[in-house]
Design a protein around this motif. Structure first.
Motif, PDB file in Angstrom:
ATOM      1  N   MET A 104     -36.143  -3.460  -1.512  1.00 15.06           N
ATOM      2  CA  MET A 104     -36.753  -2.367  -0.764  1.00 15.06           C
ATOM      3  C   MET A 104     -35.760  -1.223  -0.548  1.00 15.06           C
ATOM      4  SD  MET A 104     -38.357  -2.255   3.070  1.00 15.06           S
ATOM      5  CE  MET A 104     -36.743  -2.268   3.820  1.00 15.06           C
ATOM      6  N   MET A 105     -34.534  -1.543  -0.174  1.00 13.67           N
ATOM      7  CA  MET A 105     -33.535  -0.504   0.061  1.00 13.67           C
ATOM      8  C   MET A 105     -33.183   0.241  -1.221  1.00 13.67           C
ATOM      9  SD  MET A 105     -33.119  -0.310   3.218  1.00 13.67           S
ATOM     10  CE  MET A 105     -31.731   0.793   3.277  1.00 13.67           C
ATOM     11  N   LEU A 106     -33.066  -0.475  -2.323  1.00 13.71           N
ATOM     12  CA  LEU A 106     -32.754   0.188  -3.592  1.00 13.71           C
ATOM     13  C   LEU A 106     -33.907   1.081  -4.055  1.00 13.71           C
ATOM     14  CD1 LEU A 106     -30.864  -2.582  -5.558  1.00 13.71           C
ATOM     15  CD2 LEU A 106     -29.943  -0.496  -4.554  1.00 13.71           C
ATOM     16  N   SER A 107     -35.138   0.640  -3.842  1.00 14.35           N
ATOM     17  CA  SER A 107     -36.267   1.469  -4.249  1.00 14.35           C
ATOM     18  C   SER A 107     -36.371   2.720  -3.379  1.00 14.35           C
ATOM     19  CB  SER A 107     -37.558   0.660  -4.205  1.00 14.35           C
ATOM     20  OG  SER A 107     -37.830   0.263  -2.883  1.00 14.35           O
ATOM     21  N   TRP A 108     -36.113   2.601  -2.071  1.00 14.70           N
ATOM     22  CA  TRP A 108     -36.159   3.780  -1.210  1.00 14.70           C
ATOM     23  C   TRP A 108     -35.004   4.726  -1.511  1.00 14.70           C
ATOM     24  CZ3 TRP A 108     -39.731   6.169   1.242  1.00 14.70           C
ATOM     25  CH2 TRP A 108     -40.857   5.481   1.654  1.00 14.70           C
ATOM     26  N   LEU A 109     -33.838   4.198  -1.785  1.00 22.21           N
ATOM     27  CA  LEU A 109     -32.720   5.064  -2.139  1.00 22.21           C
ATOM     28  C   LEU A 109     -32.986   5.782  -3.459  1.00 22.21           C
ATOM     29  CD1 LEU A 109     -29.626   2.977  -1.047  1.00 22.21           C
ATOM     30  CD2 LEU A 109     -30.379   5.168  -0.150  1.00 22.21           C
ATOM     31  N   THR A 110     -33.583   5.076  -4.412  1.00 23.73           N
ATOM     32  CA  THR A 110     -33.940   5.703  -5.683  1.00 23.73           C
ATOM     33  C   THR A 110     -34.947   6.820  -5.459  1.00 23.73           C
ATOM     34  OG1 THR A 110     -33.570   3.616  -6.803  1.00 23.73           O
ATOM     35  CG2 THR A 110     -34.857   5.265  -7.970  1.00 23.73           C
ATOM     36  N   PHE A 111     -35.914   6.561  -4.628  1.00 25.47           N
ATOM     37  CA  PHE A 111     -36.931   7.582  -4.362  1.00 25.47           C
ATOM     38  C   PHE A 111     -36.333   8.793  -3.660  1.00 25.47           C
ATOM     39  CE2 PHE A 111     -40.104   9.417  -1.475  1.00 25.47           C
ATOM     40  CZ  PHE A 111     -40.993   9.892  -2.426  1.00 25.47           C
TER      41      PHE A 111
END
Length: 55
Positions: free
Chosen positions: A13-20
């Protein structure tokens, strides 16, 4: 129950939000045109009083 273990899902979840927020969002924001505020006043609607039959 494995779905209650937050260890692998929190990282995803954190990696996907940071990517976004760091990669995708800055590339999309220049293409979104915002509406410029206008100084024209909105027309006021005339409302007539309601005639209640029991008053």
């Amino acid at each position: 129950m494995p779905q209650l273990n937050p260890a692998p899902w929190f990282l995803i979840m954190m990696l996907s939000w940071l990517t976004f927020t760091l990669i995708i969002q800055p590339k999309l924001l220049p293409f979104i045109s915002t509406n410029t505020p206008s100084t024209k006043l909105a027309p006021t609607a005339y409302t007539s009083p309601w005639n209640w039959p029991w008053t």
